[in-house]
Design a protein around this motif. Structure first.
Motif, PDB file in Angstrom:
ATOM      1  N   ALA A  25       0.866  -1.179   0.000  1.00  0.00           N
ATOM      2  CA  ALA A  25       0.000   0.000   0.000  1.00  0.00           C
ATOM      3  C   ALA A  25       0.896   1.219   0.000  1.00  0.00           C
ATOM      4  N   GLY A  26       0.446   2.256  -0.704  1.00  0.00           N
ATOM      5  CA  GLY A  26       1.248   3.467  -0.793  1.00  0.00           C
ATOM      6  C   GLY A  26       0.607   4.456  -1.737  1.00  0.00           C
ATOM      7  N   VAL A  27       1.431   5.290  -2.340  1.00  0.00           N
ATOM      8  CA  VAL A  27       0.958   6.356  -3.231  1.00  0.00           C
ATOM      9  C   VAL A  27       1.544   6.132  -4.620  1.00  0.00           C
ATOM     10  N   VAL A  28       0.707   6.215  -5.644  1.00  0.00           N
ATOM     11  CA  VAL A  28       1.170   6.017  -7.016  1.00  0.00           C
ATOM     12  C   VAL A  28       2.114   7.154  -7.398  1.00  0.00           C
ATOM     13  N   ALA A  29       3.325   6.784  -7.816  1.00  0.00           N
ATOM     14  CA  ALA A  29       4.350   7.769  -8.159  1.00  0.00           C
ATOM     15  C   ALA A  29       4.487   7.982  -9.655  1.00  0.00           C
ATOM     16  N   ALA A  30       4.208   6.942 -10.448  1.00  0.00           N
ATOM     17  CA  ALA A  30       4.366   7.039 -11.904  1.00  0.00           C
ATOM     18  C   ALA A  30       3.504   5.975 -12.560  1.00  0.00           C
ATOM     19  N   VAL A  31       3.145   6.217 -13.826  1.00  0.00           N
ATOM     20  CA  VAL A  31       2.302   5.261 -14.549  1.00  0.00           C
ATOM     21  C   VAL A  31       2.960   4.891 -15.865  1.00  0.00           C
ATOM     22  N   GLY A  32       2.589   3.730 -16.376  1.00  0.00           N
ATOM     23  CA  GLY A  32       3.065   3.290 -17.670  1.00  0.00           C
ATOM     24  C   GLY A  32       2.438   4.093 -18.794  1.00  0.00           C
ATOM     25  N   PRO A  33       2.934   3.880 -20.023  1.00  0.00           N
ATOM     26  CA  PRO A  33       2.509   4.725 -21.141  1.00  0.00           C
ATOM     27  C   PRO A  33       1.025   4.641 -21.481  1.00  0.00           C
ATOM     28  N   ASP A  34       0.353   3.562 -21.126  1.00  0.00           N
ATOM     29  CA  ASP A  34      -1.062   3.415 -21.485  1.00  0.00           C
ATOM     30  C   ASP A  34      -1.979   3.471 -20.270  1.00  0.00           C
ATOM     31  N   VAL A  35      -1.497   3.992 -19.145  1.00  0.00           N
ATOM     32  CA  VAL A  35      -2.267   4.034 -17.908  1.00  0.00           C
ATOM     33  C   VAL A  35      -2.715   5.468 -17.638  1.00  0.00           C
ATOM     34  N   ASP A  36      -3.941   5.621 -17.156  1.00  0.00           N
ATOM     35  CA  ASP A  36      -4.502   6.934 -16.855  1.00  0.00           C
ATOM     36  C   ASP A  36      -3.608   7.683 -15.858  1.00  0.00           C
ATOM     37  N   PRO A  37      -3.077   8.842 -16.241  1.00  0.00           N
ATOM     38  CA  PRO A  37      -2.190   9.592 -15.336  1.00  0.00           C
ATOM     39  C   PRO A  37      -2.894  10.113 -14.092  1.00  0.00           C
TER      40      PRO A  37
END
Length: 329
Positions: free
Chosen positions: A68-80
């Motif tokens: 569990a944590g905080v989203v830091a970055a997303v892949g190229p096809d993932v909703d920012p």
């Protein structure tokens, strides 16, 4: 980044914190800044070299299948829009139904975007990670059992994370609970959570005591497995339901088919309970909502920093833990 790495298969001493490259999100993935990671009994077994026929794990590797944590970055096809959100999730290499339970004991970890569950206000990140596996499984198991008011329920491994949730769910449904666990501390915890009777299964006659307390349990939730699970069958009422979902004793219980068939006991194994038709995302959200609303208590028995992951593993293997064991980052 700092991460716990198992340098080889062996005892807890093979775990050590090392500096490793930060993960990079690929298609369908996100990077999570980890606040807490779940430490499972399965983690200790894999570290010892068990399960290589099922899991393609080769040292060195980073253990840990839930974070569990905080989203830091997303892949190229993932909703920012995911960036900055508090989430709980299996790690990218793990998940219900198979995969590799690895990668979570770290400051940053990969997760699949389609497994992310938003953590609601009122729920801490340690609570959320403690529910990633146990919350989902407890509700799936409990739903399958269809517990009725007034029934007697026997729960083995009642002092663990899953058992403590099942005690509360059974009591809320109006059932009576016999909690079976090892040692006074776990039995006291079970009683505090509402168990009507407790039995110590380090005693050789524990199954008979469980039967005497309940008159035969209409429902058995077996999280212990092994010989303990087999013994629990003797405490099951004729025509009852036996749900074997755990292997805290080392293996799943092996039950005598002739015995349970003759007594009209319906037996559900893990894969009967956690079928492909289960909406795991919805179950996870439901578990979180119950805890956030105060209707369900998630028991976190012990937490350790990353550099004490070896202590966490040793404590689990000594059977001295209660509730969930977590690493905090």
């Amino acid at each position: 980044m700092r991460a716990v790495q198992a340098s080889e298969f062996g005892g807890p001493e093979v775990l050590a914190v090392r500096e490793l490259p930060e993960p990079v999100a690929g298609p369908g993935e996100v990077v999570v800044d980890v606040a807490a990671a779940d430490v499972m009994f399965l983690d200790t077994r894999l570290r010892g070299g068990w399960g290589t026929d099922f899991f393609a794990i080769e040292p060195p590797y980073v253990p840990g299948g839930a974070i569990a944590g905080v989203v830091a970055a997303v892949g190229p096809d993932v909703d920012p829009a995911w960036v900055g959100k508090r989430v709980s999730t299996p790690t990218a290499a793990s998940g219900i139904g198979g995969g590799l339970p690895i990668g979570g004991y770290a400051e940053k970890a990969l997760a699949k975007a389609n497994t992310l569950v938003t953590v609601p206000d009122g729920l801490s990140l340690p609570q959320a990670v403690a529910l990633v596996h146990d919350g989902r499984t407890a509700l799936a198991v409990f739903d399958r059992a269809a517990v009725q008011p007034g029934e007697w329920v026997l729960i083995t491994a009642a002092g663990g994370g899953l058992g403590t949730l099942l005690i509360q769910l059974a009591r809320a449904a109006g059932a009576n609970v016999v909690a079976a666990a090892r040692g006074a501390a776990k039995l006291e915890l079970a009683a505090r959570l509402g168990a009507n009777a407790v039995v110590d299964y380090s005693e050789p006659d524990w199954s008979a005591k469980a039967h005497a307390a309940s008159g035969g349990a209409q429902v058995v939730f077996d999280g212990a497995g092994g010989a303990l699970g087999a013994a629990a069958l003797a405490a099951t009422a004729d025509g009852g339901r036996f749900l074997g979902y755990g292997a805290a004793a080392g293996e799943f219980a092996t039950l005598d088919r002739d015995v349970y068939t003759a007594r009209g006991i319906t037996v559900y194994g893990l894969f009967d309970i956690t079928g492909a038709d289960t909406d795991w995302h919805a179950v996870a959200e439901r578990a979180q909502a119950e805890v956030a609303a105060g209707r369900l208590e998630v028991v976190i028995g012990q937490t350790f920093p990353l550099d004490q992951a070896d202590r966490a593993h040793a404590l689990i293997e000594s059977r001295a833990t209660s509730g969930r064991t977590l690493l905090t980052v």
